[in-house]
Write a protein that holds these residues in place. Structure first.
Motif, PDB file in Angstrom:
ATOM      1  N   UNK A 202      -5.612 -29.147   2.091  1.00  0.00           N
ATOM      2  CA  UNK A 202      -6.674 -28.184   1.853  1.00  0.00           C
ATOM      3  C   UNK A 202      -7.716 -28.813   0.944  1.00  0.00           C
ATOM      4  N   UNK A 203      -8.993 -28.529   1.209  1.00  0.00           N
ATOM      5  CA  UNK A 203     -10.076 -28.904   0.310  1.00  0.00           C
ATOM      6  C   UNK A 203     -10.780 -27.627  -0.100  1.00  0.00           C
ATOM      7  N   UNK A 204     -10.767 -27.318  -1.387  1.00  0.00           N
ATOM      8  CA  UNK A 204     -11.255 -26.061  -1.959  1.00  0.00           C
ATOM      9  C   UNK A 204     -10.787 -24.860  -1.137  1.00  0.00           C
ATOM     10  N   UNK A 205      -9.528 -24.903  -0.732  1.00  0.00           N
ATOM     11  CA  UNK A 205      -8.915 -23.802  -0.001  1.00  0.00           C
ATOM     12  C   UNK A 205      -9.120 -23.813   1.491  1.00  0.00           C
ATOM     13  N   UNK A 206      -9.945 -24.717   2.000  1.00  0.00           N
ATOM     14  CA  UNK A 206     -10.225 -24.790   3.432  1.00  0.00           C
ATOM     15  C   UNK A 206      -9.259 -25.772   4.094  1.00  0.00           C
ATOM     16  N   UNK A 252     -19.347 -21.481  -4.266  1.00  0.00           N
ATOM     17  CA  UNK A 252     -18.540 -20.296  -4.587  1.00  0.00           C
ATOM     18  C   UNK A 252     -17.039 -20.588  -4.494  1.00  0.00           C
ATOM     19  N   UNK A 253     -16.689 -21.796  -3.998  1.00  0.00           N
ATOM     20  CA  UNK A 253     -15.275 -22.133  -3.819  1.00  0.00           C
ATOM     21  C   UNK A 253     -14.835 -23.205  -4.812  1.00  0.00           C
ATOM     22  N   UNK A 254     -13.592 -23.070  -5.267  1.00  0.00           N
ATOM     23  CA  UNK A 254     -12.969 -24.067  -6.134  1.00  0.00           C
ATOM     24  C   UNK A 254     -11.555 -24.325  -5.648  1.00  0.00           C
TER      25      UNK A 254
END
Length: 292
Positions: A202-206, A252-254
């Motif tokens: 996952x990269x920043x939750x994606x 907006x993503x971390x």
């Protein structure tokens, strides 16, 4: 077996090769081999089996190794307790950290220490290897993992959110990734230990299964340099990405876990004047970098 012999014996027992022991002791391989042979002759026991893969402890060697570790612990405690009373602003301070933290924070702190206390000499070990503070392999460690040893004094220096970054050149060539497409059509730079954990990337939750991994790295310095060179998208601390002039994507993503930096030293040494001088300057440099 005296303490000098025990140091050689322990180094070979841990490294299991003459080359590794010699490197740890800063001597040549022949010296290590000769000292071990003399020890075995004086003790009348074979301490190591010489094999094609290295030096393995015999039963007698294992018993001697345990005793030698006791000698090491006593010698180290003696050094810590006496040095903990040292008020002189001179002498050696050993610091271990990663390459990125060394370049951006520790070396600037070293320059300040030198300007104020020119007789203090900092020995900097920049690697991902975790040195043992209890064995005095280092006086100060600056790391991204918090240790649990109760004999160590731990202080958090920074806590930065992790964001997704790319270079302007990469985005001009590949465009912006679209959320929900698992980085389809995009190149990725990935921290190698995350792959070896066997979990979904996952990269920043994606989820990143649709992207192409073009490089894997094992240090933050290599990650930031690879992203800056336009190799692909990658996660780095927000503070560093902005400092390097990179473009933050999906602000907006971390990542769920922030990037934390911890300073660690042994309880017996925290009041030693020269170590305290280095600690104070490291803390100051990190505080100037922003919220931690």
């Amino acid at each position: 077996m005296n303490w000098d012999d025990a140091r050689v014996f322990l180094a070979l027992g841990r490294a299991q090769t003459l080359r590794g022991a010699a490197r740890a002791l800063h001597v040549d391989q022949a010296t290590v081999g000769r000292r071990i042979a003399v020890m075995e002759r004086n003790l009348g026991s074979m301490l190591f089996l010489r094999t094609s893969t290295g030096y393995l402890l015999t039963a007698a060697g294992e018993a001697a190794f345990e005793a030698a570790e006791g000698m090491e612990a006593a010698a180290t405690e003696l050094m810590r307790r006496t040095q903990g009373l040292d008020k002189a602003l001179s002498g050696e301070v050993r610091v271990t950290t990663t390459d990125f933290l060394a370049v951006d924070f520790v070396i600037p702190a070293m320059a300040r220490v030198h300007a104020e206390h020119p007789e203090v000499r900092v020995v900097l070990n920049s690697s991902s290897q975790l040195l043992n503070l209890s064995r005095r392999e280092a006086d100060i460690a600056i790391r991204t993992q918090k240790p649990e040893n109760p004999d160590l004094i731990v202080r958090r220096l920074a806590r930065w959110p992790m964001g997704l970054f790319a270079s302007r050149a990469y985005l001009d060539s590949h465009g912006m990734p679209e959320p929900g497409r698992a980085f389809m059509g995009h190149d990725l730079v990935v921290y190698e230990p995350h792959l070896s954990e066997g979990r979904e990337l996952l990269l920043v939750g994606e989820p990143a299964g649709g992207g192409r991994i073009v490089a894997t790295v094992n240090s933050s310095m290599m990650m930031r340099r690879a992203i800056a060179a336009g190799l692909g998208l990658g996660e780095i601390p927000q503070y560093i990405g902005e400092q390097d002039g990179l473009v933050r994507l999906w602000p907006e993503r971390e990542r769920s876990r922030p990037y934390e930096v911890w300073m660690v030293t042994h309880a017996d040494l925290r009041h030693t004047a020269r170590i305290r001088a280095v600690i104070d300057q490291v803390v100051q440099v990190f505080s100037e970098a922003g919220p931690g």
